[in-house]
Design a protein around this motif. Sequence first.
Motif, mmCIF file in Angstrom:
data_model
loop_
_atom_site.group_PDB
_atom_site.id
_atom_site.type_symbol
_atom_site.label_atom_id
_atom_site.label_comp_id
_atom_site.label_asym_id
_atom_site.label_seq_id
_atom_site.Cartn_x
_atom_site.Cartn_y
_atom_site.Cartn_z
ATOM 1 N N THR A 222 2.594 -3.101 -6.225
ATOM 2 C CA THR A 222 3.985 -2.726 -5.945
ATOM 3 C C THR A 222 4.219 -2.674 -4.449
ATOM 4 O OG1 THR A 222 4.039 -1.453 -8.004
ATOM 5 C CG2 THR A 222 5.782 -1.020 -6.410
ATOM 6 N N ARG A 223 3.273 -2.136 -3.694
ATOM 7 C CA ARG A 223 3.398 -2.111 -2.232
ATOM 8 C C ARG A 223 3.534 -3.511 -1.662
ATOM 9 N NH1 ARG A 223 -1.440 0.999 -1.937
ATOM 10 N NH2 ARG A 223 -2.190 -0.529 -0.441
ATOM 11 N N LEU A 224 2.688 -4.435 -2.114
ATOM 12 C CA LEU A 224 2.746 -5.815 -1.629
ATOM 13 C C LEU A 224 4.068 -6.471 -1.993
ATOM 14 C CD1 LEU A 224 -0.911 -7.017 -2.334
ATOM 15 C CD2 LEU A 224 0.155 -6.580 -0.108
ATOM 16 N N TYR A 225 4.547 -6.272 -3.221
ATOM 17 C CA TYR A 225 5.832 -6.826 -3.661
ATOM 18 C C TYR A 225 6.954 -6.358 -2.733
ATOM 19 C CZ TYR A 225 10.181 -6.983 -6.347
ATOM 20 O OH TYR A 225 11.485 -7.169 -6.736
ATOM 21 N N ILE A 226 6.983 -5.067 -2.447
ATOM 22 C CA ILE A 226 8.039 -4.503 -1.598
ATOM 23 C C ILE A 226 7.934 -5.055 -0.179
ATOM 24 C CG2 ILE A 226 8.892 -2.371 -0.539
ATOM 25 C CD1 ILE A 226 8.016 -0.964 -3.200
ATOM 26 N N GLN A 227 6.738 -5.049 0.381
ATOM 27 C CA GLN A 227 6.544 -5.491 1.766
ATOM 28 C C GLN A 227 6.840 -6.973 1.954
ATOM 29 O OE1 GLN A 227 2.523 -3.986 2.035
ATOM 30 N NE2 GLN A 227 3.156 -2.377 3.449
ATOM 31 N N GLN A 228 6.522 -7.804 0.946
ATOM 32 C CA GLN A 228 6.671 -9.250 1.090
ATOM 33 C C GLN A 228 8.036 -9.771 0.660
ATOM 34 O OE1 GLN A 228 3.357 -10.848 -1.118
ATOM 35 N NE2 GLN A 228 1.847 -10.129 0.385
ATOM 36 N N ARG A 229 8.718 -9.061 -0.250
ATOM 37 C CA ARG A 229 9.937 -9.634 -0.831
ATOM 38 C C ARG A 229 11.214 -8.833 -0.619
ATOM 39 N NH1 ARG A 229 8.177 -12.854 -6.135
ATOM 40 N NH2 ARG A 229 6.205 -13.600 -5.321
ATOM 41 N N LEU A 230 11.100 -7.564 -0.249
ATOM 42 C CA LEU A 230 12.294 -6.736 -0.127
ATOM 43 C C LEU A 230 12.578 -6.429 1.335
ATOM 44 C CD1 LEU A 230 11.787 -4.242 -3.092
ATOM 45 C CD2 LEU A 230 12.804 -6.508 -3.097
ATOM 46 N N THR A 231 13.862 -6.245 1.642
ATOM 47 C CA THR A 231 14.264 -5.944 3.010
ATOM 48 C C THR A 231 15.312 -4.842 3.023
ATOM 49 O OG1 THR A 231 16.002 -7.621 2.975
ATOM 50 C CG2 THR A 231 13.849 -8.304 3.813
ATOM 51 N N LYS A 232 15.543 -4.327 4.202
ATOM 52 C CA LYS A 232 16.550 -3.287 4.400
ATOM 53 C C LYS A 232 17.897 -3.783 3.872
ATOM 54 C CE LYS A 232 18.411 -0.338 8.014
ATOM 55 N NZ LYS A 232 18.318 0.032 9.427
ATOM 56 N N GLY A 233 18.577 -2.921 3.124
ATOM 57 C CA GLY A 233 19.888 -3.265 2.579
ATOM 58 C C GLY A 233 19.852 -3.765 1.150
ATOM 59 N N ASP A 234 18.670 -4.175 0.650
ATOM 60 C CA ASP A 234 18.577 -4.628 -0.734
ATOM 61 C C ASP A 234 18.935 -3.487 -1.685
ATOM 62 O OD1 ASP A 234 17.767 -7.188 -0.065
ATOM 63 O OD2 ASP A 234 15.658 -6.880 -0.570
ATOM 64 N N LEU A 235 19.647 -3.826 -2.757
ATOM 65 C CA LEU A 235 19.950 -2.862 -3.817
ATOM 66 C C LEU A 235 18.776 -2.862 -4.776
ATOM 67 C CD1 LEU A 235 22.123 -0.958 -5.046
ATOM 68 C CD2 LEU A 235 22.845 -2.919 -6.427
ATOM 69 N N VAL A 236 18.198 -1.688 -5.027
ATOM 70 C CA VAL A 236 16.996 -1.590 -5.864
ATOM 71 C C VAL A 236 17.155 -0.525 -6.940
ATOM 72 C CG1 VAL A 236 15.434 -2.405 -4.052
ATOM 73 C CG2 VAL A 236 15.871 0.045 -4.285
ATOM 74 N N PHE A 237 16.329 -0.688 -7.963
ATOM 75 C CA PHE A 237 16.169 0.333 -8.997
ATOM 76 C C PHE A 237 14.737 0.812 -8.892
ATOM 77 C CE2 PHE A 237 14.302 1.348 -13.119
ATOM 78 C CZ PHE A 237 15.111 2.396 -13.506
ATOM 79 N N THR A 238 14.564 2.127 -8.864
ATOM 80 C CA THR A 238 13.213 2.689 -8.863
ATOM 81 C C THR A 238 13.159 3.869 -9.833
ATOM 82 O OG1 THR A 238 11.406 3.571 -7.517
ATOM 83 C CG2 THR A 238 13.629 4.161 -6.841
ATOM 84 N N ARG A 239 12.022 3.973 -10.470
ATOM 85 C CA ARG A 239 11.785 5.062 -11.420
ATOM 86 C C ARG A 239 10.367 5.551 -11.190
ATOM 87 N NH1 ARG A 239 13.238 4.719 -17.443
ATOM 88 N NH2 ARG A 239 13.968 2.719 -16.722
#
Length: 110
Positions: free
Chosen positions: A56-73
């Motif tokens: 999950t850490r790698l997914y976030i660091q490699q594919r997500l950026t500031k401003g992205d709309l996300v769902f987290t649980r």
Amino acid sequence: MKNIAEFQIIGRIGKMAEVGKVLKVDVAANYGKKDQAGVWRDDPYWNSITIFDEQTRLYIQQRLTKGDLVFTRGRIRQTSYQKDGKTIYGVDLIATEFTRLARPSEDVGE
């Protein structure tokens, strides 16, 4: 019966910081609030999400950026520690799911 303490947040990514083997991601959940004139205004609240899972850490660091709309649980864990003779209390939001819903340019009707 299983006992649970869970959270769910839909919001925008703010800052991300790696702290040792943990990733901390700030996510702003936006609540509506009426001002004194009775007009609805945005009232964002920042939540610090802790991610332990390496994938999950790698997914976030490699594919997500500031401003992205996300769902987290995930699960909620209360913490406490001693500092200068006082007990300091806190709450950790530990993600078990983290998914991008939209990039800022994909927003429709917000």
